[in-house]
Write a protein that holds these residues in place. Structure first.
Motif, PDB file in Angstrom:
ATOM      1  N   VAL A 288      19.882  38.348 -38.593  1.00 29.21           N
ATOM      2  CA  VAL A 288      19.056  37.573 -37.670  1.00 29.21           C
ATOM      3  C   VAL A 288      19.069  38.273 -36.323  1.00 29.21           C
ATOM      4  O   VAL A 288      20.122  38.663 -35.824  1.00 29.21           O
ATOM      5  N   ARG A 289      17.901  38.454 -35.734  1.00 29.47           N
ATOM      6  CA  ARG A 289      17.804  39.113 -34.429  1.00 29.47           C
ATOM      7  C   ARG A 289      17.080  38.182 -33.471  1.00 29.47           C
ATOM      8  O   ARG A 289      16.136  37.522 -33.839  1.00 29.47           O
ATOM      9  N   PHE A 290      17.536  38.186 -32.234  1.00 29.84           N
ATOM     10  CA  PHE A 290      16.910  37.391 -31.197  1.00 29.84           C
ATOM     11  C   PHE A 290      16.361  38.343 -30.150  1.00 29.84           C
ATOM     12  O   PHE A 290      16.987  39.342 -29.830  1.00 29.84           O
ATOM     13  N   PRO A 291      15.185  38.049 -29.603  1.00 31.37           N
ATOM     14  CA  PRO A 291      14.638  38.948 -28.575  1.00 31.37           C
ATOM     15  C   PRO A 291      15.491  38.900 -27.315  1.00 31.37           C
ATOM     16  O   PRO A 291      15.999  37.848 -26.939  1.00 31.37           O
ATOM     17  N   ILE A 292      15.631  40.059 -26.686  1.00 35.77           N
ATOM     18  CA  ILE A 292      16.416  40.139 -25.456  1.00 35.77           C
ATOM     19  C   ILE A 292      15.524  39.753 -24.282  1.00 35.77           C
ATOM     20  O   ILE A 292      14.414  40.220 -24.156  1.00 35.77           O
ATOM     21  N   VAL A 293      16.038  38.891 -23.461  1.00 31.73           N
ATOM     22  CA  VAL A 293      15.347  38.500 -22.241  1.00 31.73           C
ATOM     23  C   VAL A 293      16.239  38.890 -21.085  1.00 31.73           C
ATOM     24  O   VAL A 293      17.336  39.387 -21.285  1.00 31.73           O
ATOM     25  N   LEU A 294      15.780  38.647 -19.895  1.00 31.53           N
ATOM     26  CA  LEU A 294      16.574  38.996 -18.730  1.00 31.53           C
ATOM     27  C   LEU A 294      17.944  38.351 -18.840  1.00 31.53           C
ATOM     28  O   LEU A 294      18.055  37.154 -19.039  1.00 31.53           O
TER      29      LEU A 294
ATOM     30  N   ALA B  82      24.784  41.913 -25.054  1.00 31.43           N
ATOM     31  CA  ALA B  82      23.496  42.425 -24.575  1.00 31.43           C
ATOM     32  C   ALA B  82      23.295  42.070 -23.110  1.00 31.43           C
ATOM     33  O   ALA B  82      22.779  42.878 -22.331  1.00 31.43           O
ATOM     34  N   GLY B  83      23.711  40.879 -22.714  1.00 31.60           N
ATOM     35  CA  GLY B  83      23.597  40.487 -21.311  1.00 31.60           C
ATOM     36  C   GLY B  83      24.448  41.378 -20.420  1.00 31.60           C
ATOM     37  O   GLY B  83      24.005  41.817 -19.352  1.00 31.60           O
ATOM     38  N   ALA B  84      25.664  41.672 -20.865  1.00 34.00           N
ATOM     39  CA  ALA B  84      26.541  42.548 -20.080  1.00 34.00           C
ATOM     40  C   ALA B  84      25.950  43.958 -19.993  1.00 34.00           C
ATOM     41  O   ALA B  84      25.981  44.590 -18.926  1.00 34.00           O
ATOM     42  N   GLU B  85      25.390  44.450 -21.100  1.00 38.32           N
ATOM     43  CA  GLU B  85      24.789  45.788 -21.092  1.00 38.32           C
ATOM     44  C   GLU B  85      23.570  45.822 -20.173  1.00 38.32           C
ATOM     45  O   GLU B  85      23.358  46.794 -19.450  1.00 38.32           O
ATOM     46  N   THR B  86      22.765  44.766 -20.202  1.00 38.03           N
ATOM     47  CA  THR B  86      21.600  44.688 -19.324  1.00 38.03           C
ATOM     48  C   THR B  86      22.036  44.719 -17.864  1.00 38.03           C
ATOM     49  O   THR B  86      21.432  45.407 -17.039  1.00 38.03           O
TER      50      THR B  86
ATOM     51  N   ALA C 249      23.153  48.233 -16.992  1.00 36.53           N
ATOM     52  CA  ALA C 249      21.990  49.112 -16.858  1.00 36.53           C
ATOM     53  C   ALA C 249      21.272  48.852 -15.532  1.00 36.53           C
ATOM     54  O   ALA C 249      20.845  49.796 -14.854  1.00 36.53           O
ATOM     55  N   ALA C 250      21.161  47.601 -15.147  1.00 36.71           N
ATOM     56  CA  ALA C 250      20.511  47.263 -13.869  1.00 36.71           C
ATOM     57  C   ALA C 250      21.308  47.829 -12.704  1.00 36.71           C
ATOM     58  O   ALA C 250      20.739  48.364 -11.736  1.00 36.71           O
ATOM     59  N   ARG C 251      22.637  47.752 -12.778  1.00 31.86           N
ATOM     60  CA  ARG C 251      23.474  48.314 -11.702  1.00 31.86           C
ATOM     61  C   ARG C 251      23.322  49.831 -11.631  1.00 31.86           C
ATOM     62  O   ARG C 251      23.228  50.402 -10.539  1.00 31.86           O
ATOM     63  N   ARG C 252      23.307  50.478 -12.813  1.00 37.70           N
ATOM     64  CA  ARG C 252      23.146  51.935 -12.817  1.00 37.70           C
ATOM     65  C   ARG C 252      21.796  52.321 -12.205  1.00 37.70           C
ATOM     66  O   ARG C 252      21.707  53.258 -11.410  1.00 37.70           O
TER      67      ARG C 252
END
Length: 194
Positions: free
Chosen positions: A16-22, A117-121, A124-127
């Motif tokens: 099962v996959r869920f779309p990634i949002v902000l 995924a939230g932590a990775e997002t 990525a935003a910080r980078r």
């Protein structure tokens, strides 16, 4: 033997996959998935209870037969039916427990993936923000250096203008003393020809 669950059960898809949002997965979609999983677990629990009730009804003593030989054979058949019913009830319980555990595990995995995924997002935003800031600082340094070079050129030009002014003693566009004498010469030449 009759099936104990009246409606067809569909197993959960294992991937099962869920779309990634902000900042992670869509909470509504994860909540909906968990709600559906809980409904399925409830249906399995109801099916288990129905099977237990049927088992309890099957354990009601059978009416006595008139002949002793038939009663002994009937008792053995009832015992076999009870054994089959108990085995079926146990299998339904085990299946319900297993599906419930799978649903819980899938929901926990979905939550863990959403958090990861939230932590990775966020990382990525910080980078990206650091990269943009570094580029802006580089551009500011380049602009400062260009500005300083222009100021240095203007200073050199002002120095040259000052040097020319000191050498010739006049402002540009002012009448020069040598030019004044040349006008006198041309006037005297004109006087000699008349």
């Amino acid at each position: 033997m009759e099936k104990t669950v009246s409606e067809p059960e569909t197993l959960l898809e294992p991937d099962v996959r869920f779309p990634i949002v902000l900042r992670g997965y869509d909470r509504r979609q994860v909540d909906e998935y968990v709600r559906v999983a809980e409904k399925r677990a409830d249906r399995q629990e109801k099916a288990r209870r129905v099977a237990e009730r049927r088992l309890a009804k099957a354990q009601v003593p059978a009416p006595r037969a008139a002949e002793p030989d038939d009663a002994a054979g009937l008792g053995q058949r009832i015992d076999k039916i009870l054994q089959v019913a108990r085995a079926e009830a146990a299998a339904i319980k085990d299946q319900a427990r297993q599906e419930s555990a799978e649903l819980r595990a899938a929901a926990e995995q979905a939550v863990a993936e959403a958090e990861a995924a939230g932590a990775e997002t966020e990382r990525a935003a910080r980078r990206e923000a650091q990269t943009i800031l570094a580029r802006a600082e580089e551009e500011a340094t380049t602009i400062r250096a260009t500005n300083q070079a222009v100021l240095d050129q203007l200073s050199l030009i002002a120095g040259v203008v000052e040097e020319v002014r000191d050498r010739f003693g006049t402002e540009p566009g002012a009448e020069s003393p040598a030019g004044h004498g040349a006008d006198d010469v041309s006037e005297s030449r004109g006087a000699g020809t008349t």
